[in-house]
Design a protein around this motif. Structure first.
Motif, PDB file in Angstrom:
ATOM      1  N   ARG A  65      22.873 -13.589  -6.137  1.00 32.42           N
ATOM      2  CA  ARG A  65      23.619 -13.022  -5.018  1.00 32.42           C
ATOM      3  C   ARG A  65      24.910 -13.785  -4.722  1.00 32.42           C
TER       4      ARG A  65
ATOM      5  N   HIS B 174      18.348 -15.341  -5.450  1.00 29.66           N
ATOM      6  CA  HIS B 174      19.278 -15.995  -4.521  1.00 29.66           C
ATOM      7  C   HIS B 174      20.504 -16.502  -5.277  1.00 29.66           C
TER       8      HIS B 174
ATOM      9  N   ARG C 191      15.888 -22.946  -5.573  1.00 32.07           N
ATOM     10  CA  ARG C 191      16.565 -21.683  -5.268  1.00 32.07           C
ATOM     11  C   ARG C 191      16.080 -20.612  -6.236  1.00 32.07           C
TER      12      ARG C 191
END
Length: 581
Positions: free
Chosen positions: A439, A436, A432
């Motif tokens: 967020r 990401h 990841r």
């Protein structure tokens, strides 16, 4: 009557001429050259009698098996293309000398030729393997001097070749007055795996195991198989304890992915003993015995362990393994082991606090010999940097939210966090990317957050790092580059990336005679790129005095204020509030 020279073909030949497919079938069946037809995946679909004689088995024991079960490449390890997937850039025919493995355990040197059989689209759908025995007219083996030194299961050097190389290496080390290392490798519980999977499958797994080990050994070193599940690595050029330990750890890591046998996933580990010339032994047999003894010491500790002959080295290894275990536990349970403190960044003229840097501290520092920052290289090597980085970010977000909600003056200050290299390379345990992850932190705005990028961390893949940094910038995050002056930095690289600050280590002044000039030149360069320099690590009055003429506005260091807990920092800010307020 027809003349002899004009005699028409015999009836039998005439029938065959009318049936070329039958003629091809007779040629395949009666040829003295071993022939095998496989499908595009290398699975045997048809064999002739000659191949069965070479392999020492009948057709029922060969059909349905991968062709690779029946030979070992002369290369170490085997990399022969035998399937459609491995041949797109190769010619449709190739040959190589291989060892054909017989059912009785013997090995026979043969010349193998592989021809692709193409379909109507000129794609390989089957392969014809031809095996020609390498014998003279009277049946004697050719080139047996080479094959006598090769292990038929793995294609690795065997004990005869290892002994020859080891003797030569010892003589060379004695002349050059250097050291060498010998690693004795024993695969834990392999007999149980071999008995459960069957000996043919066990041989295949030994071949795969040898390939994994070979990939971790340098070309200048020797990996050999002694027999059964035991291997030896000879390190000639760099026989230090550190180098031997590093190689041994890489070998153990190579075995970590499970081995697939049918529908089962099998885990293998290795016990490794390490001995050195001349400290542990001065001849071939004694050195091998010493390494084997160290392997037994390792095995007693449990599967997948290392041990040296020298107990002091083993103790050092044990300490290293204990440290790594403690660090792994700490990173996987960070709330129990770590706490974040914050060190102010100041305007050197007004001494106003302009920002904070998150700094890791131990909750129970008496258990550790060094602060957390000392172990960052070890954590990176263990692949734990990203996990710890994420905990720091989440904790900073939680702290900032609390400061903001309670009206603390800390809530109005930007916070910077150092990033690890793995985050930049997007080499994360869960695949990841950092943006990401951010967020999903339930944070509306990130304008208060600055991420500090190590200057040496993204040179290997600048394009990928650039994309990540620009995505972070779009989230509102500010970016700083760390270590300018200490590490070489490409000006074009700096100008392309969205940095607004850069740190310069004050210790440069003491490291070099022209250190202050270097710091000033770095400041001017950064200012020209609209990147604000921050002098960090100013821990004493002498450093501050030497840096007085430097044009940087922002400073940080223990001379002004060490890293403090949030509560202590609030008191410090209250005490250093400007007089006009």
């Amino acid at each position: 009557m027809t003349e002899k020279g004009n005699r028409p073909p015999g009836k039998h030949l005439h029938v065959l001429a009318q049936h070329p497919a039958r003629l091809v079938q007779h040629a395949f069946e009666q040829s003295q050259t071993g022939m095998v037809i496989t499908d595009q995946n290398g699975i045997i679909v048809l064999v002739n009698d000659a191949f069965c004689r070479i392999a020492g088995s009948d057709s029922t024991e060969t059909s349905g098996w991968p062709i690779e079960h029946f030979y070992v490449s002369r290369r170490t390890p085997s990399h022969l293309p035998v399937t459609a997937d491995t041949t797109p850039n190769l010619t449709h025919s190739w040959q190589q000398e291989v060892l054909c493995r017989r059912a009785d355990g013997e090995s026979l040197p043969v010349l193998m030729t592989v021809d692709a059989i193409l379909d109507e689209h000129q794609q390989p759908r089957h392969f014809l393997h031809s095996f020609v025995q390498l014998t003279s007219a009277n049946g004697e083996m050719l080139d047996d001097r080479h094959w006598i030194h090769i292990d038929p299961i793995t294609g690795l050097p065997n004990w005869l070749l290892l002994r020859d190389r080891l003797g030569h290496a010892l003589a060379q080390a004695e002349r050059a007055d250097t050291t060498l290392a010998l690693l004795f490798i024993d695969i834990d519980r392999f007999k149980t795996i071999n008995d459960a999977a069957g000996h043919i499958e066990g041989d295949r797994m030994l071949g795969e195991l040898a390939q994994r080990l070979q990939r971790e050994v340098r070309s200048k070193d020797t990996l050999a198989r002694l027999g059964s599940d035991q291997f030896v690595v000879l390190l000639e050029k760099d026989g230090t304890a550190e180098a031997a330990q590093l190689v041994a750890e890489r070998l153990q890591e190579a075995l970590e992915p499970p081995f697939i046998s049918g529908d089962r996933y099998l885990l293998m580990t290795a016990s490794i003993g390490i001995a050195f010339y001349p400290t542990d032994a001065e001849d071939v047999e004694t050195l091998l015995t010493a390494a084997r003894s160290a392997m037994f010491i390792a095995r007693k500790k449990g599967p997948g362990r290392l041990a040296f002959v020298d107990h002091r080295l083993t103790a050092r290894l044990k300490e290293k393994q204990q440290l790594e275990s403690l660090l792994s536990e700490a990173v996987h349970m960070p709330d129990h082991h770590f706490v974040l403190h914050y060190q102010p960044e100041l305007d050197r003229h007004s001494l106003l606090c302009t920002g904070l840097e998150a700094v890791l501290r131990w909750k129970r520092p008496k258990r550790w010999q060094q602060p957390p920052g000392y172990y960052m290289d070890v954590l990176a090597r263990l692949g734990l940097g990203v996990r710890l980085n994420r905990w720091m970010i989440q904790t900073s977000i939680s702290d900032h939210r609390q400061w903001h909600d309670t009206g603390s003056p800390l809530g109005g200050l930007p916070v910077s966090i150092q990033l690890c290299e793995s985050h930049l390379a997007q080499d994360t345990f869960d695949h990841r990317p950092l943006d990401h992850f951010l967020r999903h932190q339930e944070m509306g705005a990130f304008e208060w957050l600055t991420l500090k990028v190590p200057s040496h961390g993204i040179g290997s893949d600048l394009d990928k790092a650039t994309h990540l940094l620009k995505r972070l910038e779009r989230l509102g995050i500010r970016l700083a580059v760390e270590g300018v002056g200490t590490n070489s930095v490409d000006l074009a690289w700096l100008s392309r990336l969205p940095f607004h600050k850069a740190t310069i280590d004050a210790q440069l002044v003491g490291m070099r005679q022209d250190g202050r000039r270097l710091v000033e030149a770095s400041c001017r360069m950064l200012n020209a790129l609209d990147i604000e320099p921050v002098i960090v690590g100013i821990d004493n009055v002498n450093l501050a005095s030497n840096l007085e003429p430097v044009s940087a506005r922002l400073v940080q260091g223990n001379l002004y204020c060490p890293a403090l807990s949030a509560e202590a920092l609030s008191h410090w800010l209250e005490e250093h509030r400007p007089a006009e307020e």
